[in-house]
Design an enzyme around this catalytic site. Structure first.
Site, PDB file in Angstrom:
ATOM      1  N   LYS A 125      43.482  65.456  24.232  1.00 25.47           N
ATOM      2  CA  LYS A 125      43.687  65.233  25.665  1.00 25.47           C
ATOM      3  C   LYS A 125      45.156  65.404  26.040  1.00 25.47           C
ATOM      4  O   LYS A 125      45.716  64.635  26.802  1.00 25.47           O
ATOM      5  CB  LYS A 125      43.193  63.838  26.044  1.00 25.47           C
ATOM      6  CG  LYS A 125      41.713  63.630  25.748  1.00 25.47           C
ATOM      7  CD  LYS A 125      41.208  62.309  26.240  1.00 25.47           C
ATOM      8  CE  LYS A 125      39.757  62.067  25.908  1.00 25.47           C
ATOM      9  NZ  LYS A 125      38.842  63.117  26.250  1.00 25.47           N
ATOM     10  N   CYS A 126      45.752  66.456  25.531  1.00 25.60           N
ATOM     11  CA  CYS A 126      47.182  66.726  25.686  1.00 25.60           C
ATOM     12  C   CYS A 126      47.363  68.039  26.452  1.00 25.60           C
ATOM     13  O   CYS A 126      46.500  68.913  26.413  1.00 25.60           O
ATOM     14  CB  CYS A 126      47.800  66.830  24.283  1.00 25.60           C
ATOM     15  SG  CYS A 126      49.531  67.314  24.220  1.00 25.60           S
ATOM     16  N   GLY A 127      48.494  68.170  27.102  1.00 24.72           N
ATOM     17  CA  GLY A 127      48.795  69.426  27.776  1.00 24.72           C
ATOM     18  C   GLY A 127      48.877  70.601  26.810  1.00 24.72           C
ATOM     19  O   GLY A 127      48.695  71.752  27.199  1.00 24.72           O
TER      20      GLY A 127
END
Length: 158
Positions: free
Chosen positions: A34-36
């Protein structure tokens, strides 16, 4: 000491001796779902598929230390990676990469390849460590470095 002296935990609860990857070029990455930078899974998988037959192995280590961006359990992480990015490279058990509870592998990686200005801490998800066929760390790349930017460096090691 080399990469081959370490044993890590598999996502399924077993263990994996990294000596099993002897004579391979290894790209070790702390990952998060759930990271850029999560879309880098696609680039990592592309490297794995392109260079795997020549001796590259990509190893993913989920980490929840940065913005709690890897909250799932092993099954959720594997499912996400498989369904979203068709990941086929090995994903291991969730680890800490910094602090007192840091996995020994990452403590060693950071000592072998410090970051900018000699800093040891990993700053964010998708920091990449490149290890040669002898088990020695030859490069550390920031999360902002896209996997495809490593192609020439990987090809030279193969």
């Amino acid at each position: 000491m080399s990469l081959y002296d370490f044993t890590v935990k598999r996502a399924n609860g077993g263990t994996q001796a990294l000596a099993d990857y002897a004579d391979k070029v290894v790209l070790i990455v702390n990952t998060a779902s759930k990271c850029g930078f999560t879309p880098q899974y696609a680039g990592l998988e592309a490297l794995h598929r392109e260079f795997g037959p020549r001796g590259l192995v990509v190893l993913g280590f989920p980490c929840n230390q940065f913005g709690a961006q890897e909250p799932g359990d092993a099954a959720e992480i594997a499912n996400f990676c498989s369904l979203t990015y068709d990941v086929s490279f090995p994903l291991f058990a969730k680890v800490d990469v910094n602090g007192a509870a840091a996995d020994p592998l990452f403590t060693w990686l950071k000592a072998q390849a410090p970051g900018l200005l000699g800093t040891r801490g990993i700053k964010w998800n998708f920091t990449k460590f490149l290890v040669d066929r002898k088990g020695e760390v030859v490069g550390r790349h920031a999360p902002t470095v896209k996997p495809e930017a490593l192609k020439a460096e990987i090809a030279a090691l193969l």
